[in-house]
Design an enzyme around this catalytic site. Structure first.
Site, PDB file in Angstrom:
ATOM      1  N   TYR A  62      -9.384  -8.920 -20.201  1.00 24.09           N
ATOM      2  CA  TYR A  62      -8.342  -8.916 -21.221  1.00 24.09           C
ATOM      3  C   TYR A  62      -7.326  -7.818 -20.951  1.00 24.09           C
ATOM      4  CZ  TYR A  62     -10.330  -4.805 -23.599  1.00 24.09           C
ATOM      5  OH  TYR A  62     -10.759  -3.531 -23.903  1.00 24.09           O
TER       6      TYR A  62
ATOM      7  N   GLU B 178     -14.381   8.846 -20.541  1.00 25.25           N
ATOM      8  CA  GLU B 178     -13.176   8.464 -21.297  1.00 25.25           C
ATOM      9  C   GLU B 178     -13.584   8.220 -22.750  1.00 25.25           C
ATOM     10  OE1 GLU B 178     -11.621   4.749 -19.683  1.00 25.25           O
ATOM     11  OE2 GLU B 178     -13.633   4.085 -19.203  1.00 25.25           O
TER      12      GLU B 178
ATOM     13  N   LYS C 130     -11.254  -4.510 -16.583  1.00 23.78           N
ATOM     14  CA  LYS C 130     -11.104  -4.569 -18.050  1.00 23.78           C
ATOM     15  C   LYS C 130     -11.773  -5.833 -18.586  1.00 23.78           C
ATOM     16  CE  LYS C 130      -7.644  -3.425 -21.563  1.00 23.78           C
ATOM     17  NZ  LYS C 130      -8.417  -2.374 -22.200  1.00 23.78           N
TER      18      LYS C 130
ATOM     19  N   ARG D  41      -2.628  -4.908 -13.676  1.00 22.72           N
ATOM     20  CA  ARG D  41      -4.063  -4.618 -13.842  1.00 22.72           C
ATOM     21  C   ARG D  41      -4.848  -5.906 -14.120  1.00 22.72           C
ATOM     22  NH1 ARG D  41      -5.580  -0.261 -18.189  1.00 22.72           N
ATOM     23  NH2 ARG D  41      -5.032  -1.975 -19.585  1.00 22.72           N
TER      24      ARG D  41
ATOM     25  N   ARG E 221     -24.829 -23.490 -19.483  1.00 24.38           N
ATOM     26  CA  ARG E 221     -25.255 -22.095 -19.283  1.00 24.38           C
ATOM     27  C   ARG E 221     -26.072 -21.918 -18.009  1.00 24.38           C
ATOM     28  NH1 ARG E 221     -29.351 -18.464 -20.454  1.00 24.38           N
ATOM     29  NH2 ARG E 221     -28.590 -16.371 -20.928  1.00 24.38           N
TER      30      ARG E 221
ATOM     31  N   LEU F 214     -11.455   3.226 -16.843  1.00 25.70           N
ATOM     32  CA  LEU F 214     -10.362   2.259 -16.765  1.00 25.70           C
ATOM     33  C   LEU F 214      -9.083   3.013 -16.368  1.00 25.70           C
ATOM     34  CD1 LEU F 214      -9.745  -0.775 -17.393  1.00 25.70           C
ATOM     35  CD2 LEU F 214      -8.666   0.089 -19.459  1.00 25.70           C
TER      36      LEU F 214
HETATM   37  N1  PDD Z   1      -8.215  -0.224 -24.527  1.00 26.28           N
HETATM   38  N2  PDD Z   1     -10.221   3.213 -21.341  1.00 26.28           N
HETATM   39  C1  PDD Z   1     -10.781   2.195 -21.997  1.00 26.28           C
HETATM   40  C2  PDD Z   1     -12.256   2.037 -21.945  1.00 26.28           C
HETATM   41  C3  PDD Z   1      -9.979   1.278 -22.725  1.00 26.28           C
HETATM   42  O1  PDD Z   1     -10.548   0.245 -23.364  1.00 26.28           O
HETATM   43  C4  PDD Z   1      -8.583   1.480 -22.763  1.00 26.28           C
HETATM   44  C5  PDD Z   1      -7.663   0.546 -23.504  1.00 26.28           C
HETATM   45  C6  PDD Z   1      -8.042   2.568 -22.074  1.00 26.28           C
HETATM   46  C7  PDD Z   1      -6.563   2.844 -22.044  1.00 26.28           C
HETATM   47  O2  PDD Z   1      -5.889   1.900 -21.237  1.00 26.28           O
HETATM   48  P1  PDD Z   1      -4.377   1.505 -21.530  1.00 26.28           P
HETATM   49  O3  PDD Z   1      -3.622   2.782 -21.525  1.00 26.28           O
HETATM   50  O4  PDD Z   1      -4.023   0.637 -20.415  1.00 26.28           O
HETATM   51  O5  PDD Z   1      -4.338   0.841 -22.887  1.00 26.28           O
HETATM   52  C8  PDD Z   1      -8.878   3.413 -21.360  1.00 26.28           C
HETATM   53  C9  PDD Z   1      -7.419  -1.179 -25.256  1.00 26.28           C
HETATM   54  C10 PDD Z   1      -6.251  -0.581 -25.946  1.00 26.28           C
HETATM   55  C11 PDD Z   1      -8.337  -1.979 -26.178  1.00 26.28           C
HETATM   56  O6  PDD Z   1      -9.417  -2.311 -25.726  1.00 26.28           O
HETATM   57  O7  PDD Z   1      -7.945  -2.292 -27.304  1.00 26.28           O
END
Ligand code: PDD
Length: 283
Positions: free
Chosen positions: A33, A179, A147, A52, A100, A204
């Site tokens: 996503y 993170e 992601k 990405r 499945r 990420l």
């Molecule tokens: N999440 N690290 C993780 C684990 C994340 O899920 C996200 C973003 C980030 C920041 O990435 P970016 O700057 O590209 O948004 C870092 C999104 C916002 C979410 O899952 O809603």
């Protein structure tokens, strides 16, 4: 007005949208996503999100259901149909529906879903006063650079933080902060250096992270990409987190300890201003 969502080539009211119970994202979290911010009706830094997405798809040997160049027009249509001024557009690609089986299906049609969420991004209580985080073990898998929609460990960590009266959790592996549950994590040292973990498979590669580090270098601030321990974070001058939906979010408490004087720090506030300026300019 009912929210209009996009499912595989069609826009429809959210109540009419359906996905198969055999969809592999439902059964195996077999999907990826992206979340792009919307400010003033425009997508922020969207090329980065699409680049990405392309990488995540390739890592999972997942096919894009439509050419990637076709995606921005659909995202903009989601924004337009929902008259979205400020918030986000979520998009998800899954391997599609198949009986499945742990092995990838020989033939399945990948699925593309998008929806929007209204959210106040420029002004938020977190941005004004800062947020509190607790540190918890990082229980996620080892390819956090992809992601995927496999978000249960992050969701559990977030709920643990909320149950403890905090706003979010910072995840820790081998004593080092990886993170946040849905954001990248930073500290600012006493000499004003911005420190954030180097981009490996452990985190990420945030699109906001990339922009903020670029803005920091342009503003002649010092940046160091390295891990930092919980102890170093607790003693830092400032701390903050970045993501597409929180931009630059001050962290003012870690495990109950105030960071600096317990209010958003000057470097954090400057980076937030610079990022918002960029977002508003339609970059
Ligand atoms: N999440 N690290 C993780 C684990 C994340 O899920 C996200 C973003 C980030 C920041 O990435 P970016 O700057 O590209 O948004 C870092 C999104 C916002 C979410 O899952 O809603």
């Amino acid at each position: 007005m009912s929210r209009m969502v996009y499912v595989n080539g069609e826009f429809m009211p959210e109540a009419e949208a359906t996905i198969s119970v055999f969809d592999r994202a439902f059964l195996f979290a077999d999907g990826v996503y992206e979340v792009s911010a919307v400010v003033g009706g425009r997508l922020v830094d969207n090329e980065g999100h699409l680049a990405r997405l392309e990488r995540s798809l390739a890592e999972l040997r997942l096919e894009a259901p439509v050419p990637l160049e076709a995606i921005p027009a659909i995202q903009r249509e989601v924004v337009a149909r929902n008259e979205l001024d400020e918030g986000l557009v979520y998009l998800q690609v899954t391997r599609g529906a198949a009986d499945r089986d742990f092995a990838f299906p020989a033939s399945a049609t990948p699925s593309l879903v998008m929806f929007s969420q209204e959210r106040s991004l420029l002004e938020s209580p977190g941005a004004a006063h800062g947020i509190s985080v607790i540190t918890v073990p990082d229980l996620r898998w080892q390819r956090r650079d992809i992601k995927t929609v496999q978000l249960l460990a992050a969701s559990l960590a977030k709920q643990t933080a909320i149950d403890a009266g905090a706003d979010d959790a910072w995840l820790v592996e081998d004593g080092v902060v990886t993170e946040g549950t849905s954001s990248n994590a930073y500290i600012v040292t006493a000499d004003g250096t911005i420190v954030t973990r180097e981009p490996t498979e452990a985190i990420l590669r945030g699109i906001t992270r990339r922009a903020v580090l670029r803005l920091a270098v342009e503003a002649e601030l010092r940046v160091e990409e390295r891990g930092f321990s919980v102890t170093e974070a607790r003693g830092a001058a400032e701390a903050f987190a970045t993501s597409a939906t929180s931009f630059v979010n001050p962290v003012v408490r870690i495990d109950g300890e105030p960071i600096g004087d317990g209010t958003p720090g000057p470097i954090t506030s400057r980076l937030r201003d610079l990022y918002i300026e960029m977002a508003r300019s339609g970059a």
